[in-house]
Design a protein around this motif. Structure first.
Motif, mmCIF file in Angstrom:
data_model
loop_
_atom_site.group_PDB
_atom_site.id
_atom_site.type_symbol
_atom_site.label_atom_id
_atom_site.label_comp_id
_atom_site.label_asym_id
_atom_site.label_seq_id
_atom_site.Cartn_x
_atom_site.Cartn_y
_atom_site.Cartn_z
ATOM 1 N N ASN A 5 88.884 89.251 -28.962
ATOM 2 C CA ASN A 5 89.392 89.971 -28.147
ATOM 3 C C ASN A 5 90.156 91.461 -28.478
ATOM 4 N N GLY A 21 89.636 84.684 -29.042
ATOM 5 C CA GLY A 21 90.113 83.899 -27.946
ATOM 6 C C GLY A 21 89.486 82.687 -27.930
ATOM 7 N N GLN A 22 88.224 82.349 -28.221
ATOM 8 C CA GLN A 22 87.811 81.012 -27.942
ATOM 9 C C GLN A 22 87.839 80.164 -29.188
ATOM 10 N N ASN A 24 90.594 80.449 -30.833
ATOM 11 C CA ASN A 24 92.035 80.252 -30.901
ATOM 12 C C ASN A 24 92.494 80.560 -32.250
ATOM 13 N N GLY A 54 96.465 79.564 -28.575
ATOM 14 C CA GLY A 54 95.287 79.022 -27.850
ATOM 15 C C GLY A 54 94.834 80.050 -26.824
ATOM 16 N N GLY A 55 93.642 80.508 -26.890
ATOM 17 C CA GLY A 55 93.178 81.814 -26.019
ATOM 18 C C GLY A 55 93.800 83.102 -26.813
ATOM 19 N N ASN A 57 94.705 86.456 -27.701
ATOM 20 C CA ASN A 57 94.207 87.622 -26.939
ATOM 21 C C ASN A 57 94.610 88.850 -27.295
ATOM 22 N N GLY A 72 98.886 84.326 -27.051
ATOM 23 C CA GLY A 72 98.027 83.196 -26.643
ATOM 24 C C GLY A 72 97.913 83.107 -24.963
ATOM 25 N N GLU A 73 96.676 83.588 -24.522
ATOM 26 C CA GLU A 73 96.606 83.377 -23.048
ATOM 27 C C GLU A 73 96.507 81.990 -22.555
ATOM 28 N N VAL A 74 95.852 80.980 -23.242
ATOM 29 C CA VAL A 74 95.743 79.820 -22.760
ATOM 30 C C VAL A 74 97.132 79.344 -22.999
ATOM 31 N N ASP A 107 99.592 83.408 -19.032
ATOM 32 C CA ASP A 107 98.410 84.003 -19.148
ATOM 33 C C ASP A 107 98.783 85.474 -19.953
ATOM 34 N N ASN A 109 98.745 88.363 -21.970
ATOM 35 C CA ASN A 109 97.519 89.017 -22.408
ATOM 36 C C ASN A 109 97.805 90.075 -23.521
#
Length: 399
Positions: A5, A21-22, A24, A54-55, A57, A72-74, A107, A109
């Protein structure tokens, strides 16, 4: 780096950090400063090394290089790490979660650290929010200051808030609104880091075009321009930025340099009086002396890192002098650089100097470097002189 990201380089150029991001994760690399090649150092995984990634970013490194911040976006979180400046390794410090700790990180970011290191700003896309933290510069920990939400309290333009950045002078904060197709502008209190909404620039309004899906913003290092991207317009939009700052000419600098009893009061005076630019006289007595150049490098680093100085200028009146300034800037032994070439050539008060020679020097300065070119003059006699100068200088100082 699955779902890579963002990426950030440490201020000392020794390390690079990137988010996946995927996966983490936050991944750290060491950097070869000769060729730029990277060597893997370690990775930091959500729920294993640091909760809140998590996520993963966005990542940012503090100006002093002591801390790293990631969103962490998630997980709807911002995570704080301390950084070992010897090897670039990170250690988890703390995290902040949406609703649990602060409102507006849904979210999460983007994250940005102010140039003075006193503030951290994050955006939360879900709530269309900007969250303001103060930063403890010793341990990197954050304290909540305030938050802003789109269409509340007169704020607009941050719908689907997607990025945030702070201007180099620390006076402004800019944020993009992905859903609003907009760029929002805030003024910043340098003492507290608090923000005040100024305006928003919207796509297809007021002559602005290209902000559809506004998703990132950056400010040029000289503070003159703001750049924003529009994802759906496939566009990069350029804005000019209105700036005002105070500067100070420092006479007899050769007697100040290397003497902490003189340097410290000078820098404290500049900081206490919101002076952002120092223009230095008597540098021709310093260039060519390795010990004095080393002291000069240390002074500039200290002024910019600890006292809020944004620009340092070198005042001279000859091609040879400006060659010395450029040589200093290009010397790999030094970590600092001058920002401004300042010409003081008293053609109006010296029979041996002419306006033509004055213009020739300005042409030389522009041809030799891309630094800011400024000049001081005592008088302008004709409109033709003014036109000739306007084509050659970035800043004109009049007595």
């Amino acid at each position: 780096l699955d779902g890579a990201n963002s990426v950030a380089v440490s201020p000392d150029g020794e390390n690079v950090y990137a988010t996946g991001g995927q996966s983490n994760t936050l991944v750290g690399f060491s950097r070869n400063q000769s060729n730029g090649e990277l060597t893997f150092v370690e990775k930091y995984s959500d729920n294993t090394d640091a909760d809140g990634l998590g996520g993963a970013n966005f990542v940012a490194v503090s100006p002093d290089g002591e801390h790293v911040y990631a969103t962490g976006e998630v997980d709807n979180a911002v995570v704080v790490f301390s950084r070992d400046q010897n090897n670039g390794e990170l250690s988890f410090v703390e995290n902040y979660f949406n609703r649990t700790d602060v409102q507006g990180l849904g979210d999460a970011n983007c994250v940005a650290v102010s140039p003075d290191g006193q503030s951290v700003y994050t955006t939360g896309k879900f709530r269309s929010a900007i969250v303001v933290f103060s930063r403890n510069q010793n341990d990197g920990k954050l304290s909540f200051v305030e938050n802003f939400f789109d269409n509340l309290d007169g704020v607009n333009g941050i719908g689907g808030a997607s990025s945030v950045t702070v201007s180099p002078d620390g006076l402004s904060v800019y944020a993009t609104g992905f859903d609003d197709d907009a760029l929002a502008v805030f003024s910043r209190d340098q003492d507290t880091g608090e923000l005040s909404f100024v305006e928003a620039q919207f796509d297809n309004s007021g002559g602005v075009n290209g902000l559809n899906g506004a998703n990132f913003v950056a400010v040029s290092s000289d503070g003159k321009n703001v750049y924003a991207t529009g994802k759906f317009d496939l566009a990069l939009v350029v804005f000019s930025r209105e700036t005002t700052s105070r500067g100070m000419y420092v006479d007899g600098f050769k007697c100040i340099l290397g003497n902490s009893e003189e340097e410290t009061p000078l820098l404290e005076y500049a900081q206490n009086n919101d002076i952002k630019y120092l223009a230095l006289y008597d540098l021709d007595h310093i260039f060519g002396d390795d010990e004095r150049e080393g002291q000069l490098d240390s002074f500039i680093v200290q002024a910019k890192s600890n006292y809020g100085i944004l620009e340092v200028g070198a005042i001279g009146d000859s091609e040879e002098f400006f060659d010395d300034v450029i040589a200093f800037n290009n010397d790999r032994r030094y970590s600092s650089q001058f920002d401004v070439l300042s010409l003081e050539y008293d053609y109006w008060d010296d029979a041996d100097k002419t306006f033509g020679e004055f213009l020739t020097l300005l042409d030389y300065m522009n041809a030799k470097s891309d630094l800011i070119v400024e000049t001081f003059i005592g008088e302008l006699n004709t409109s033709s002189q003014a036109q000739n100068l306007s084509r050659r200088v970035d800043r004109l100082l009049l007595s």
